[in-house]
Design a protein around this motif. Sequence first.
Motif, short mmCIF file in Angstrom:
data_model
loop_
_atom_site.label_atom_id
_atom_site.label_comp_id
_atom_site.label_asym_id
_atom_site.label_seq_id
_atom_site.Cartn_x
_atom_site.Cartn_y
_atom_site.Cartn_z
N ILE A 195 0.78 -1.19 0.02
CA ILE A 195 0.16 0.12 -0.03
C ILE A 195 1.12 1.24 -0.12
CG2 ILE A 195 -1.59 1.21 1.38
CD1 ILE A 195 -2.99 -1.54 1.99
N ALA A 248 -6.65 0.80 0.63
CA ALA A 248 -6.70 -0.27 1.73
C ALA A 248 -7.71 -1.30 1.84
CB ALA A 248 -6.35 0.51 3.21
N HIS A 281 -7.33 -3.73 -0.66
CA HIS A 281 -6.37 -4.57 -0.53
C HIS A 281 -6.85 -5.66 0.38
CE1 HIS A 281 -2.32 -6.17 -1.34
NE2 HIS A 281 -2.30 -6.53 -0.02
#
Length: 382
Positions: A260, A267, A270
Amino acid sequence: MKALHFGAGNIGRGFIGKLLADAGIELVFADVNQVVLDALNARHAYPVHVVGEQAKVETVTGVSAVNSTSDAIVTLIAEVDLVTTAVGPQILERIAGSVAQGLAKRSDNGNTRPLNIIACENMVRGTSQLKQHVMKALPDAYHAWVDAHVGFVDSAVDRIVPPSDAGSHDPLEVTVETFSEWIVDQTQFKGDRPDIPGMELTDNLMAFVERKLFTLNTGHAITAYLGQRAGHATIRDAILDPRIRTVVQGAMQESGAVLIQRYGFEADKHAAYIQKILTRFENPYLKDDVERVGRQPLRKLSAGDRLIKPLQGTLEYNLPHENLVQGIAAAMHYRSEADPQALELATLIAQKGPQAALAEIAGLAADSEVVASVVSAYDAMA
Ligand SMILES: NC(=O)C1=CN([C@@H]2O[C@H](COP(=O)(O)OP(=O)(O)OC[C@H]3O[C@@H](n4cnc5c(N)ncnc54)[C@H](O)[C@@H]3O)[C@@H](O)[C@H]2O)C=CC1
Ligand SMILES: O=P(O)(O)OC[C@H]1O[C@](O)(CO)[C@@H](O)[C@@H]1O
């Protein structure tokens, strides 16, 4: 269009070769396994079991095969439009010589049609590494011609394809998960980019390579190593063990924090990517042994690979890494009589001790804090 694919193994037959053949490309496999070569040339077809909620069997047709050590390779490279590989990182150097000979012949024949070469291996910029081996094997007089007419295209490849069910007697049958992702660097092609459904183009390949290698492969390897320590035979059994799952998820999150920072991934997206990977590890339709996923531990513990590179990233950005440390310690305990690298790992640790062995294998400073943390986790697991 005609393609030559090196490696008629699990990923070769179950993913890359299948995509090429499905796209209507005339496909020749190159391998060294005579049983597989004979079967491909006898049948010119093989079944792919796509397993998931809705299982189906798809038949790949119109394929043939040649021995990778034969002169046929040189002739093929002189005439095909696309070369792909899925042989394993350590084999790229071995095929480079015949690729170089084929390119020299192509040039001598005056064939100036663009050729693109794509290595589909679990490694960062594997095609660029293949290119280095090829250029080393190629006389200088051909270098400028190759630079002008041959595209070396890096890629990221993601599909879990364990060896097919031991109950099957068909050497060509392959079992694959539903998910697949093949991403290639669009900036490296020569000529028109081939239109292959299932092959995605990007101009930001490193982000995708690292996202895949340092999330899926990081988590997978740690699942295998902790799984073996806990006596689990398969990845599914290991990831369903709550203690292991906690560490694996934690390690993917630690590696994810690095990704990241480095690539600006969102975020929440992910986090969803990590959750999806955990469900792929749990796949009840695949039997994936911890020994397959943990294979070649020296490669997996090397500086640029799935365990140490994320750890280095956490040091670079000053981020937590306690779960990665657990995974690396478990990797050092990995044992397999059938795996030469596992035997070498055990010998190195026995001869030099865990601290010096890890420093040497992973390219870390022996007196660093992080090596001390791994050794302390390693000792605690003993
Ligand atoms: N199986 C998987 O789920 C995935 C594997 N990969 C990567 O794909 C690559 C291949 O992996 P697998 O298909 O699992 O391995 P595999 O062992 O099933 O297939 C490798 C094939 O290469 C052949 N081979 C060995 N030496 C050769 C040579 N000199 N010339 C031509 N062929 C040769 C072997 O006979 C075998 O058929 C590896 O880099 C792996 O990391 C990447 C993503 C997924
Ligand atoms: O093929 P390698 O690099 O030995 O590692 C095995 C890994 O490759 C895969 O087969 C596919 O990415 C994963 O299942 C596993 O993480």
